[in-house]
Scaffold this motif. Sequence first.
Motif, mmCIF file in Angstrom:
data_model
loop_
_atom_site.group_PDB
_atom_site.id
_atom_site.type_symbol
_atom_site.label_atom_id
_atom_site.label_comp_id
_atom_site.label_asym_id
_atom_site.label_seq_id
_atom_site.Cartn_x
_atom_site.Cartn_y
_atom_site.Cartn_z
ATOM 1 N N UNK A 1 -3.520 0.101 1.085
ATOM 2 C CA UNK A 1 -2.447 -0.651 0.424
ATOM 3 C C UNK A 1 -1.266 -0.760 1.384
ATOM 4 N N UNK A 2 -1.309 -1.762 2.234
ATOM 5 C CA UNK A 2 -0.286 -1.909 3.261
ATOM 6 C C UNK A 2 1.101 -2.210 2.691
ATOM 7 N N UNK A 3 2.120 -2.004 3.517
ATOM 8 C CA UNK A 3 3.492 -2.324 3.129
ATOM 9 C C UNK A 3 3.618 -3.829 2.872
ATOM 10 N N UNK A 4 4.337 -4.180 1.812
ATOM 11 C CA UNK A 4 4.579 -5.585 1.471
ATOM 12 C C UNK A 4 3.284 -6.387 1.417
ATOM 13 N N UNK A 5 2.206 -5.704 1.070
ATOM 14 C CA UNK A 5 0.938 -6.386 0.893
ATOM 15 C C UNK A 5 0.163 -6.694 2.147
ATOM 16 N N UNK A 6 0.756 -6.463 3.331
ATOM 17 C CA UNK A 6 0.017 -6.851 4.532
ATOM 18 C C UNK A 6 0.334 -6.030 5.773
ATOM 19 N N UNK A 7 1.329 -5.164 5.771
ATOM 20 C CA UNK A 7 1.736 -4.492 7.002
ATOM 21 C C UNK A 7 1.333 -3.033 7.079
ATOM 22 N N UNK A 8 1.048 -2.567 8.275
ATOM 23 C CA UNK A 8 0.858 -1.146 8.589
ATOM 24 C C UNK A 8 1.020 -1.027 10.094
ATOM 25 N N UNK A 9 1.128 0.189 10.573
ATOM 26 C CA UNK A 9 1.305 0.382 12.021
ATOM 27 C C UNK A 9 0.146 -0.219 12.804
ATOM 28 N N UNK A 10 -1.090 0.157 12.431
ATOM 29 C CA UNK A 10 -2.229 -0.307 13.215
ATOM 30 C C UNK A 10 -2.475 -1.801 13.027
ATOM 31 N N UNK A 11 -2.143 -2.332 11.860
ATOM 32 C CA UNK A 11 -2.274 -3.779 11.660
ATOM 33 C C UNK A 11 -1.296 -4.545 12.543
ATOM 34 N N UNK A 12 -0.177 -3.897 12.870
ATOM 35 C CA UNK A 12 0.813 -4.531 13.733
ATOM 36 C C UNK A 12 0.542 -4.268 15.209
ATOM 37 N N UNK A 13 -0.548 -3.544 15.502
ATOM 38 C CA UNK A 13 -0.904 -3.300 16.890
ATOM 39 C C UNK A 13 -0.243 -2.079 17.501
ATOM 40 N N UNK A 14 0.255 -1.161 16.648
ATOM 41 C CA UNK A 14 0.869 0.069 17.168
ATOM 42 C C UNK A 14 0.039 1.247 16.695
ATOM 43 N N UNK A 15 -0.158 2.263 17.552
ATOM 44 C CA UNK A 15 -1.004 3.394 17.171
ATOM 45 C C UNK A 15 -0.407 4.229 16.042
#
Length: 330
Positions: free
Chosen positions: A243-257
Amino acid sequence: MNVLWLQSAGCGGCTMSLLCAEDPNLLDTFDANGLTFLWHPALSIETGAEVRRLLERCLSGEQRLDILCVEGSIPRGPRGTGRYHMLAGTGRPMLDWVRELAAVAHHVVAVGTCATYGGVTTAGENPSDSVGLQYDGSHAGGVLPEAFRSGSGLPVINVAGCPTHPGWVVETLLMLENGVLDQDQIDPLARPRFYADHLVHHACPKNEYYEYKASAERLSDLGCMMENLGCVGTQAVGDCNIRPWNGEGSCTRAGYPCINCTAPEFEEPHHAFTETPKFAGIPVGLPTDMPKAWFMALASLSKAATPKRIGTNATSDRIRIPPQPKAKKP
């Protein structure tokens, strides 16, 4: 249920994250479920003498205190006085207020890793002598002793994360309000199991690359970040990718470890967050529950079987070779 929220040493990021709760939003959720903010320093209009009288009523028992939430670590310096952080307008350290209010609260919730284990505000030499509510890093006992139990009989509930996910905070408060969060629902570090029984690795969009050990070399690459870029999502607890932040975000989804921000002492990994410590070329940190020999054997087989599409895309900042439909037999 009444909720009193205090902010101590920290950046305020957990409140900022909490305000991103959606479907429904934070205040609608509170209204619909019988939760009320007695006071929140960023959301309430009461200040000065009004807040001081409220705190005094809580201590005297005139005002029922159902849930005490604390955000940020608690400075104990200088020399155990706590006077590095005075609660404005009261003439008293936050240290004293937290201890006294915790003693009369039915539930106590530490919001964010600073409040749970000390977090970023304790990094380095920790000149303010800050700690979490019931933990000093990974060691039990902080501002409150290891044996502390709130009026409900529970220890401090540690909603860890830097910042913590709005859903984790809201769900914890709703479980407390409904009386369904008990000792069996928290893990050994007092984190709610509904998110702590998951790994950040679960539902990570880079899992196809992980399966083939097709590794990224730079932060802009699409590949798995475990081998070279310090990602510890296979060891870190959290349902960030479910359940990502704001429906779509997470660290790894943004390309950060993943840097394991839900864990004690994550702030001092003794290496750069974007580097993977290795011994003889082998990553030191391996997936939870996996013996090293097994991992190395699987990694060798996986690398040997990596399709060209995955190997090429892993070290690119965009998809160079898209999936191809299997050719039909004539």
